[in-house]
Design a protein around this motif. Structure first.
Motif, PDB file in Angstrom:
ATOM      1  N   ASP A 148       1.015  -1.151  -0.069  1.00  0.00           N
ATOM      2  CA  ASP A 148       0.014   0.007  -0.016  1.00  0.00           C
ATOM      3  C   ASP A 148       0.910   1.295   0.014  1.00  0.00           C
ATOM      4  O   ASP A 148       0.524   2.156  -0.412  1.00  0.00           O
ATOM      5  CB  ASP A 148      -0.840  -0.023   1.286  1.00  0.00           C
ATOM      6  N   ASP A 149       2.099   1.203   0.468  1.00  0.00           N
ATOM      7  CA  ASP A 149       2.714   2.325   0.512  1.00  0.00           C
ATOM      8  C   ASP A 149       3.650   2.488  -0.623  1.00  0.00           C
ATOM      9  O   ASP A 149       4.537   3.246  -0.846  1.00  0.00           O
ATOM     10  CB  ASP A 149       3.832   2.494   1.877  1.00  0.00           C
ATOM     11  N   GLN A 150       3.241   1.573  -1.501  1.00  0.00           N
ATOM     12  CA  GLN A 150       3.550   1.841  -3.133  1.00  0.00           C
ATOM     13  C   GLN A 150       2.506   2.259  -3.970  1.00  0.00           C
ATOM     14  O   GLN A 150       2.630   3.105  -4.683  1.00  0.00           O
ATOM     15  CB  GLN A 150       4.406   0.582  -3.699  1.00  0.00           C
ATOM     16  N   GLN A 151       1.476   1.502  -3.586  1.00  0.00           N
ATOM     17  CA  GLN A 151       0.380   1.907  -4.453  1.00  0.00           C
ATOM     18  C   GLN A 151      -0.247   3.186  -3.928  1.00  0.00           C
ATOM     19  O   GLN A 151      -0.736   4.038  -4.671  1.00  0.00           O
ATOM     20  CB  GLN A 151      -0.749   0.876  -4.034  1.00  0.00           C
ATOM     21  N   GLY A 152      -0.457   3.580  -2.747  1.00  0.00           N
ATOM     22  CA  GLY A 152      -1.007   4.830  -2.341  1.00  0.00           C
ATOM     23  C   GLY A 152      -0.245   6.019  -2.858  1.00  0.00           C
ATOM     24  O   GLY A 152      -0.872   6.873  -3.327  1.00  0.00           O
ATOM     25  N   PRO A 153       1.348   6.082  -2.830  1.00  0.00           N
ATOM     26  CA  PRO A 153       1.842   7.175  -3.350  1.00  0.00           C
ATOM     27  C   PRO A 153       1.633   7.327  -4.914  1.00  0.00           C
ATOM     28  O   PRO A 153       1.671   8.368  -5.478  1.00  0.00           O
ATOM     29  CB  PRO A 153       3.277   6.832  -3.088  1.00  0.00           C
ATOM     30  N   PHE A 154       1.420   5.972  -5.483  1.00  0.00           N
ATOM     31  CA  PHE A 154       1.211   5.890  -6.877  1.00  0.00           C
ATOM     32  C   PHE A 154       0.139   6.626  -7.358  1.00  0.00           C
ATOM     33  O   PHE A 154      -0.164   7.566  -8.114  1.00  0.00           O
ATOM     34  CB  PHE A 154       1.306   4.514  -7.643  1.00  0.00           C
ATOM     35  N   ALA A 155      -1.015   6.247  -6.501  1.00  0.00           N
ATOM     36  CA  ALA A 155      -2.452   6.930  -6.759  1.00  0.00           C
ATOM     37  C   ALA A 155      -2.315   8.361  -6.369  1.00  0.00           C
ATOM     38  O   ALA A 155      -2.777   9.279  -7.193  1.00  0.00           O
ATOM     39  CB  ALA A 155      -3.524   6.106  -5.822  1.00  0.00           C
ATOM     40  N   ALA A 156      -1.569   8.767  -5.464  1.00  0.00           N
ATOM     41  CA  ALA A 156      -1.718  10.178  -5.083  1.00  0.00           C
ATOM     42  C   ALA A 156      -0.885  10.962  -6.233  1.00  0.00           C
ATOM     43  O   ALA A 156      -1.249  12.276  -6.607  1.00  0.00           O
ATOM     44  CB  ALA A 156      -0.980  10.277  -3.622  1.00  0.00           C
ATOM     45  N   THR A 176      -8.017  -3.322   8.115  1.00  0.00           N
ATOM     46  CA  THR A 176      -6.416  -3.300   7.775  1.00  0.00           C
ATOM     47  C   THR A 176      -6.204  -2.726   6.365  1.00  0.00           C
ATOM     48  O   THR A 176      -5.406  -1.929   6.282  1.00  0.00           O
ATOM     49  CB  THR A 176      -5.939  -4.636   7.846  1.00  0.00           C
ATOM     50  N   TYR A 177      -6.793  -3.522   5.517  1.00  0.00           N
ATOM     51  CA  TYR A 177      -6.098  -2.866   3.775  1.00  0.00           C
ATOM     52  C   TYR A 177      -6.843  -1.755   3.665  1.00  0.00           C
ATOM     53  O   TYR A 177      -6.165  -0.605   3.125  1.00  0.00           O
ATOM     54  CB  TYR A 177      -7.022  -4.028   3.017  1.00  0.00           C
ATOM     55  N   GLY A 178      -8.197  -1.561   3.906  1.00  0.00           N
ATOM     56  CA  GLY A 178      -8.993  -0.421   3.297  1.00  0.00           C
ATOM     57  C   GLY A 178      -8.317   1.006   4.131  1.00  0.00           C
ATOM     58  O   GLY A 178      -8.027   2.178   3.224  1.00  0.00           O
ATOM     59  N   SER A 179      -8.255   0.875   5.265  1.00  0.00           N
ATOM     60  CA  SER A 179      -7.809   2.114   6.285  1.00  0.00           C
ATOM     61  C   SER A 179      -6.397   2.318   5.513  1.00  0.00           C
ATOM     62  O   SER A 179      -5.826   3.496   5.589  1.00  0.00           O
ATOM     63  CB  SER A 179      -8.079   1.966   7.514  1.00  0.00           C
ATOM     64  N   GLY A 180      -5.395   1.302   5.593  1.00  0.00           N
ATOM     65  CA  GLY A 180      -4.228   1.308   5.184  1.00  0.00           C
ATOM     66  C   GLY A 180      -3.878   1.979   3.820  1.00  0.00           C
ATOM     67  O   GLY A 180      -2.998   3.120   3.855  1.00  0.00           O
ATOM     68  N   VAL A 181      -4.401   1.718   2.932  1.00  0.00           N
ATOM     69  CA  VAL A 181      -4.231   2.424   1.597  1.00  0.00           C
ATOM     70  C   VAL A 181      -4.798   3.719   1.459  1.00  0.00           C
ATOM     71  O   VAL A 181      -4.159   4.925   1.048  1.00  0.00           O
ATOM     72  CB  VAL A 181      -4.814   1.584   0.431  1.00  0.00           C
ATOM     73  N   ALA A 182      -6.072   3.989   2.353  1.00  0.00           N
ATOM     74  CA  ALA A 182      -6.611   5.387   2.397  1.00  0.00           C
ATOM     75  C   ALA A 182      -5.692   6.220   3.237  1.00  0.00           C
ATOM     76  O   ALA A 182      -5.615   7.450   2.697  1.00  0.00           O
ATOM     77  CB  ALA A 182      -7.908   5.136   3.024  1.00  0.00           C
ATOM     78  N   GLN A 184      -2.503   6.108   2.917  1.00  0.00           N
ATOM     79  CA  GLN A 184      -1.367   6.207   2.370  1.00  0.00           C
ATOM     80  C   GLN A 184      -1.531   7.229   1.439  1.00  0.00           C
ATOM     81  O   GLN A 184      -0.890   8.206   1.106  1.00  0.00           O
ATOM     82  CB  GLN A 184      -0.984   5.185   1.509  1.00  0.00           C
ATOM     83  N   VAL A 185      -2.841   7.333   0.665  1.00  0.00           N
ATOM     84  CA  VAL A 185      -3.113   8.311  -0.206  1.00  0.00           C
ATOM     85  C   VAL A 185      -3.456   9.801   0.489  1.00  0.00           C
ATOM     86  O   VAL A 185      -2.989  10.836   0.228  1.00  0.00           O
ATOM     87  CB  VAL A 185      -4.718   7.928  -0.905  1.00  0.00           C
ATOM     88  N   TYR A 225     -12.044   9.634  -2.778  1.00  0.00           N
ATOM     89  CA  TYR A 225     -11.168   8.268  -2.681  1.00  0.00           C
ATOM     90  C   TYR A 225     -12.019   7.453  -1.826  1.00  0.00           C
ATOM     91  O   TYR A 225     -11.919   7.714  -0.585  1.00  0.00           O
ATOM     92  CB  TYR A 225      -9.770   8.666  -2.538  1.00  0.00           C
ATOM     93  N   PHE A 226     -11.840   6.030  -2.089  1.00  0.00           N
ATOM     94  CA  PHE A 226     -12.257   5.340  -1.305  1.00  0.00           C
ATOM     95  C   PHE A 226     -11.582   4.073  -0.899  1.00  0.00           C
ATOM     96  O   PHE A 226     -10.863   3.274  -1.805  1.00  0.00           O
ATOM     97  CB  PHE A 226     -13.737   4.461  -1.349  1.00  0.00           C
ATOM     98  N   GLY A 227     -11.000   3.637   0.228  1.00  0.00           N
ATOM     99  CA  GLY A 227     -10.153   2.648   0.525  1.00  0.00           C
ATOM    100  C   GLY A 227     -10.976   1.382   1.106  1.00  0.00           C
ATOM    101  O   GLY A 227     -11.567   1.551   2.094  1.00  0.00           O
ATOM    102  N   GLY A 228     -11.349   0.387   0.354  1.00  0.00           N
ATOM    103  CA  GLY A 228     -11.728  -0.907   0.793  1.00  0.00           C
ATOM    104  C   GLY A 228     -12.158  -1.780  -0.279  1.00  0.00           C
ATOM    105  O   GLY A 228     -11.420  -1.869  -1.169  1.00  0.00           O
ATOM    106  N   TYR A 229     -13.322  -2.484  -0.108  1.00  0.00           N
ATOM    107  CA  TYR A 229     -13.668  -3.543  -1.230  1.00  0.00           C
ATOM    108  C   TYR A 229     -14.952  -3.214  -1.883  1.00  0.00           C
ATOM    109  O   TYR A 229     -15.489  -2.115  -1.650  1.00  0.00           O
ATOM    110  CB  TYR A 229     -13.828  -4.985  -0.484  1.00  0.00           C
ATOM    111  N   HIS A 230     -15.176  -3.918  -2.664  1.00  0.00           N
ATOM    112  CA  HIS A 230     -16.281  -3.495  -3.659  1.00  0.00           C
ATOM    113  C   HIS A 230     -17.724  -3.518  -3.145  1.00  0.00           C
ATOM    114  O   HIS A 230     -18.367  -2.580  -3.890  1.00  0.00           O
ATOM    115  CB  HIS A 230     -16.122  -4.517  -4.883  1.00  0.00           C
ATOM    116  N   ALA A 231     -17.957  -4.026  -2.235  1.00  0.00           N
ATOM    117  CA  ALA A 231     -19.487  -4.250  -1.545  1.00  0.00           C
ATOM    118  C   ALA A 231     -19.801  -2.886  -1.333  1.00  0.00           C
ATOM    119  O   ALA A 231     -20.851  -2.120  -1.415  1.00  0.00           O
ATOM    120  CB  ALA A 231     -19.508  -5.266  -0.564  1.00  0.00           C
ATOM    121  N   GLU A 232     -19.052  -2.072  -0.583  1.00  0.00           N
ATOM    122  CA  GLU A 232     -19.400  -0.816   0.222  1.00  0.00           C
ATOM    123  C   GLU A 232     -19.130   0.127  -0.813  1.00  0.00           C
ATOM    124  O   GLU A 232     -19.963   1.097  -0.899  1.00  0.00           O
ATOM    125  CB  GLU A 232     -18.393  -0.622   1.439  1.00  0.00           C
TER     126      GLU A 232
END
Length: 373
Positions: A148-156, A176-182, A184-185, A225-232
């Motif tokens: 995520d600390d590669q993906q987040g900066p890339f998205a930003a 863990t995943y959703g809040s983490g990548v959010a 980073q962004v 920007y939304f960090g998480g999965y598809h359902a939400e």
């Protein structure tokens, strides 16, 4: 201590066939594949199974590894943290020394401890949270996906340079995943002077997001920007459009599920997502794509070729140093691999030194187009 458990019907079937000699000889190299086979994240597990099984079948057809066939052990972890340790223990109790392990970060974080304590070489093709490898700095656990600390900066960077918003609102699912990548962004946008007007968590499983949509409408951001999965995200998109909010949405690879279209409907049109680059276009992957065609499986999907690459790395390492997990892990840390996702090289924690992400845009039918940066 090994934990006894009730085997899933699929694993029982595989075991019965093995004993009967119908599928595998007694002397095989077992590879555990604990993935979500039930629940809302099943598609991610399907992608990883498609990649891992296609690689295993191709390698077996070519003669196996040191004269032995690879034997896959399919195990359901449901993308549920509470199933993480039982699923990891099933890998061990089945006699596997190696695993293509876990799609979801929330499942992977607790499972890593099991693999590390038992000396099982495991590679995740899908878990992106830094917590996977930062918490205990494992020796036996690796990835074939960026963090995520590669993906987040890339998205930003894409947001700053291409979208150029004045105000951004960031939502996440508190996991863990959703809040983490959010996070980073957010941090990377803030560092570059972008106004993050809202950073807020929503509850997984809620059916009505009217309150947060009302808040978003009052803020009138240029990007959500939304960090998480598809359902939400599917519900957020649909309800936002129904309530007149037409703001651009963006999310990470966890939202890129075909079921998103069923939830969001036409509101999915224009959604931006960061995903692994389209490795099917990588020069040199012609044989890999032939293997998928022969197996009647699709090579598409965020985690399909990362799973294929995980098997390639394990096999290359076993061919080089044998089946001792300690030696395999040492070899993986100190060598470079040519795989279906390109060149792979690891740092001391088993993270990739480099990984290629890309930005994709959805159309109203759910088809993805990789955008030029």
């Amino acid at each position: 201590m090994k934990v006894l458990r009730k085997l899933s019907p699929l694993v029982m079937t595989l075991g019965a066939l093995t004993l009967a000699g119908s599928v595998y000889a007694a002397d095989t190299i077992k590879i555990g594949i604990p993935q979500p086979m039930t629940g809302p994240a099943t598609q991610y597990g399907d992608q990883i199974q498609a990649g891992a099984l296609t690689a295993i079948e191709a390698i077996n057809e070519a003669g196996g590894v040191k004269g032995m066939k690879l034997e896959p052990l399919l195990i359901d972890d449901g993308c549920e943290p509470k199933q993480a340790v039982p699923a990891a223990n099933r890998v061990i109790n089945e006699g596997a020394k190696f695993a293509v392990a876990h799609a979801c970060s929330g499942t992977t974080v607790p499972a890593v401890n099991v693999y590390e304590q038992e000396g099982i070489v495991a590679i995740t093709p899908g878990a992106t949270s830094p917590l996977v490898t930062d918490t205990i700095k494992p020796h036996f656990f690796f990835r074939t996906i960026g963090r995520d600390d590669q993906q987040g900066p890339f998205a930003a960077k894409y947001i700053i340079n291409t979208l150029k918003p004045k105000t951004v609102a960031i939502l996440h699912d508190k996991q863990t995943y959703g809040s983490g990548v959010a996070t980073q962004v957010r941090d990377n946008l803030s560092k570059d002077g972008v106004n993050v007007a809202l950073f807020e968590g929503i509850n997984v499983g809620d059916s009505d997001y009217s309150a947060v949509i009302t808040k978003l409408k009052s803020l009138d951001p240029d990007l959500i920007y939304f960090g998480g999965y598809h359902a939400e995200l599917g519900l957020l998109l649909r309800q936002a459009r129904e309530q007149g909010l037409q703001t651009q949405f963006m999310g990470p690879e966890g939202v890129a599920n075909k079921d998103l279209v069923a939830i969001a409907g036409p509101a999915v049109e224009g959604l931006l997502v960061t995903l692994p680059a389209d490795f099917t276009k990588l020069p040199g992957n012609e044989k890999v794509l032939e293997n998928f065609k022969k197996a009647n499986r699709s090579p598409d999907g965020a985690f399909t070729l990362t799973a294929y690459a995980a098997v390639q790395i394990l096999v290359d390492s076993i061919n080089a140093v044998g089946q001792d997990p300690e030696k395999v892990a040492d070899y993986m840390h100190s060598n470079t691999f040519n795989t279906a996702i390109g060149k792979v090289e690891y740092d001391a924690k088993g993270d990739l030194k480099e990984f290629e992400f890309a930005v994709y845009k959805w159309d109203k039918e759910g088809k993805l187009e990789q955008l030029k940066l």
